[in-house]
Design an enzyme around this catalytic site. Structure first.
Site, PDB file in Angstrom:
ATOM      1  N   ASP A  60       0.802  -1.220   0.000  1.00 25.57           N
ATOM      2  CA  ASP A  60       0.000   0.000   0.000  1.00 25.57           C
ATOM      3  C   ASP A  60       0.834   1.267   0.000  1.00 25.57           C
ATOM      4  O   ASP A  60       0.376   2.319   0.407  1.00 25.57           O
ATOM      5  CB  ASP A  60      -0.913  -0.005   1.227  1.00 25.57           C
ATOM      6  CG  ASP A  60      -0.155  -0.297   2.514  1.00 25.57           C
ATOM      7  OD1 ASP A  60       1.059   0.000   2.579  1.00 25.57           O
ATOM      8  OD2 ASP A  60      -0.762  -0.832   3.463  1.00 25.57           O
ATOM      9  N   GLU A  97      -0.388  -9.097  -1.413  1.00 24.92           N
ATOM     10  CA  GLU A  97      -1.032  -8.653  -0.175  1.00 24.92           C
ATOM     11  C   GLU A  97      -2.279  -7.820  -0.502  1.00 24.92           C
ATOM     12  O   GLU A  97      -2.494  -6.730   0.012  1.00 24.92           O
ATOM     13  CB  GLU A  97      -0.057  -7.850   0.697  1.00 24.92           C
ATOM     14  CG  GLU A  97      -0.480  -7.759   2.153  1.00 24.92           C
ATOM     15  CD  GLU A  97       0.527  -6.988   2.992  1.00 24.92           C
ATOM     16  OE1 GLU A  97       1.104  -7.601   3.902  1.00 24.92           O
ATOM     17  OE2 GLU A  97       0.723  -5.781   2.763  1.00 24.92           O
ATOM     18  N   GLU A 144      -2.263   4.869   3.342  1.00 23.37           N
ATOM     19  CA  GLU A 144      -2.156   3.489   2.879  1.00 23.37           C
ATOM     20  C   GLU A 144      -3.502   2.850   2.545  1.00 23.37           C
ATOM     21  O   GLU A 144      -3.616   2.093   1.571  1.00 23.37           O
ATOM     22  CB  GLU A 144      -1.422   2.640   3.933  1.00 23.37           C
ATOM     23  CG  GLU A 144       0.055   2.927   4.068  1.00 23.37           C
ATOM     24  CD  GLU A 144       0.366   4.109   4.964  1.00 23.37           C
ATOM     25  OE1 GLU A 144       1.557   4.447   5.120  1.00 23.37           O
ATOM     26  OE2 GLU A 144      -0.585   4.703   5.529  1.00 23.37           O
ATOM     27  N   HIS A 193       5.864   4.482  14.264  1.00 31.32           N
ATOM     28  CA  HIS A 193       6.310   5.414  13.230  1.00 31.32           C
ATOM     29  C   HIS A 193       5.170   5.910  12.347  1.00 31.32           C
ATOM     30  O   HIS A 193       5.401   6.741  11.471  1.00 31.32           O
ATOM     31  CB  HIS A 193       7.339   4.738  12.314  1.00 31.32           C
ATOM     32  CG  HIS A 193       6.754   3.664  11.456  1.00 31.32           C
ATOM     33  ND1 HIS A 193       6.512   2.387  11.924  1.00 31.32           N
ATOM     34  CD2 HIS A 193       6.336   3.679  10.165  1.00 31.32           C
ATOM     35  CE1 HIS A 193       5.981   1.674  10.952  1.00 31.32           C
ATOM     36  NE2 HIS A 193       5.861   2.426   9.877  1.00 31.32           N
ATOM     37  N   ARG A 241       2.197   7.795  10.549  1.00 32.78           N
ATOM     38  CA  ARG A 241       1.935   9.232  10.425  1.00 32.78           C
ATOM     39  C   ARG A 241       0.783   9.681  11.318  1.00 32.78           C
ATOM     40  O   ARG A 241       0.811  10.750  11.915  1.00 32.78           O
ATOM     41  CB  ARG A 241       1.646   9.562   8.950  1.00 32.78           C
ATOM     42  CG  ARG A 241       1.535  11.027   8.642  1.00 32.78           C
ATOM     43  CD  ARG A 241       1.405  11.270   7.144  1.00 32.78           C
ATOM     44  NE  ARG A 241       2.712  11.214   6.475  1.00 32.78           N
ATOM     45  CZ  ARG A 241       3.086  10.253   5.633  1.00 32.78           C
ATOM     46  NH1 ARG A 241       2.275   9.260   5.371  1.00 32.78           N
ATOM     47  NH2 ARG A 241       4.275  10.287   5.067  1.00 32.78           N
ATOM     48  N   HIS A 265      12.646   4.736  14.538  1.00 34.65           N
ATOM     49  CA  HIS A 265      12.537   5.109  13.127  1.00 34.65           C
ATOM     50  C   HIS A 265      13.261   6.439  12.899  1.00 34.65           C
ATOM     51  O   HIS A 265      13.215   7.330  13.751  1.00 34.65           O
ATOM     52  CB  HIS A 265      11.062   5.241  12.755  1.00 34.65           C
ATOM     53  CG  HIS A 265      10.784   5.243  11.295  1.00 34.65           C
ATOM     54  ND1 HIS A 265      10.927   6.373  10.523  1.00 34.65           N
ATOM     55  CD2 HIS A 265      10.364   4.274  10.451  1.00 34.65           C
ATOM     56  CE1 HIS A 265      10.613   6.094   9.271  1.00 34.65           C
ATOM     57  NE2 HIS A 265      10.263   4.826   9.191  1.00 34.65           N
TER      58      HIS A 265
END
Length: 389
Positions: A108, A130, A144, A221, A223, A254
């Site tokens: 994604d 996937e 995503e 990590h 967003r 990250h």
């Protein structure tokens, strides 16, 4: 850079695999290995967008993947729009030069949606590894969730990891003949790593020093967690560690500056919390295998946790992998630090959850997804050739 068109043998099919981030190469490596085992009939072309650079390169080396073309789109502070535009523009002449019979994308990411779109514009079939993951909320995870919905509309062949993913695709109108149930190739990769790699000396020394502790492994990590949400989660973890001397926490941090700033504010100088740089994948899997408890907002770790038999607290309020909840391995935390703290305390008091997790059958497959995907590609290309005759 001049791109020269490569003459193709008439009896050889070209499969172009595009990736640009760490999760993509982790899950595409078993597929690339399977494709390359058929070099008598397939020509494998691997393309990196370099959407990530520092995080991606160690995995490419670790998995022995040769990159045929690097689009080099990474720039500091890049936005999804900028990445999308640069990948579409850079891959267009490459598609013309290589003339692939199939473009393979995974997951994604912005790289994946850009590659699928460019291939569609070039009238080249797209295969999606996937496929069929959904949260039902188009803004979570962002961007995503929308990326994978759009890739479904562009793809000709859909590789679904679970029965539930198959059902979602069918409900959205994808034809059954275009869907293959394959399992998730992350299981293949994980088994390969555990069987063929050893832990590095620095990580081994750290883990040996914590041998008698209950170890929490943390990653965060996403967003949507930036800012106050992440601060609340880290604060809850800090308080939990400070209250319980038997607990140690390792945080693979990250490199995103939005993550680093919160870590500096919440974890600096706290005892029994070890903030380390991102690990190579083999070390990371060995680290997860030593965990007492995993706390993460990662999608990939939701698949790795049941593969390793480890309980997982998911730092999100939705998941596109409900199988991890249904089998009992994962629990959704949401955006509340207080709720995270409550679940941490419950995990320490009651071991019932850990007993359940140890007995779980992995809902994401048995570790043969790479070969299943290669077989499905072979059937698809043969059927397409027959249809064109």
């Amino acid at each position: 850079m001049e791109i020269i068109s490569i003459p193709k043998r008439s009896d050889t099919k070209t499969i172009l695999t595009l990736f640009g981030t760490r999760p993509e190469i982790i899950k595409l490596a078993p597929v690339i290995w399977a494709i390359e085992r058929h070099s008598d009939k397939w020509r494998s072309v691997t393309v990196s967008s370099s959407q990530h650079t520092g995080l991606l390169r160690p995995f490419i080396r670790e998995f022995g993947i040769n990159i045929d073309h690097d689009l080099g789109v990474m720039t500091p502070g890049q936005t999804p729009n900028a990445v999308l535009a640069r990948v579409v523009e850079a891959i267009e002449p490459l598609l013309f030069a290589e003339r692939p019979d199939l473009v393979l994308v995974q997951g994604d990411t912005t790289t994946a949606i850009a590659g699928a779109l460019a291939a569609f514009y070039a009238r080249i079939p797209v295969a999606h590894v996937e496929a069929g993951l959904r949260t039902g909320d188009r803004y979570s995870p962002f961007p995503e969730e929308m990326n994978r919905r759009l890739i479904t509309q562009l793809a000709d062949l859909h590789f679904a990891a679970t029965d539930k993913n198959v059902g979602i695709l069918l409900a959205e109108g994808v034809q059954k003949k275009c869907i293959e149930l394959t399992g998730n190739p992350v299981v293949d990769t994980l088994k390969h790593i555990l069987a063929h790699s050893s832990i590095s000396t620095p990580l081994s020394k750290l883990l040996d020093s914590l041998w008698d502790k209950k170890l929490i492994v943390l990653t965060t990590h996403r967003r949507e967690n930036f800012g106050q949400v992440m601060s609340s989660h880290l604060r809850a973890l800090r308080r939990f560690v400070e209250r319980h001397e038997e607990i140690e926490l390792i945080f693979s941090v990250h490199p995103n500056p939005s993550v680093r700033a919160v870590v500096d504010a919440e974890f600096t100088g706290v005892g029994r919390i070890h903030c380390i740089e991102p690990l190579e994948y083999a070390d990371f899997i060995h680290l997860l295998s030593r965990a007492w408890l995993i706390v993460s907002d990662s999608g990939g770790i939701q698949e790795e946790a049941p593969s390793l038999g480890k309980p997982l607290l998911i730092l999100r309020d939705t998941t596109e992998r409900p199988e991890v909840l249904e089998c009992g391995v994962g629990k959704l935390v949401g955006h509340s630090g207080e709720h995270l703290e409550k679940l941490l305390e419950e995990s320490l008091i009651d071991s019932t959850w850990f007993d359940v997790v140890n007995a779980v059958e992995n809902p994401f497959g048995k570790g043969d997804a790479g070969d299943r995907i290669a077989s499905a590609i072979e059937k698809f290309l043969e059927a397409r050739e027959e249809a064109l005759l």
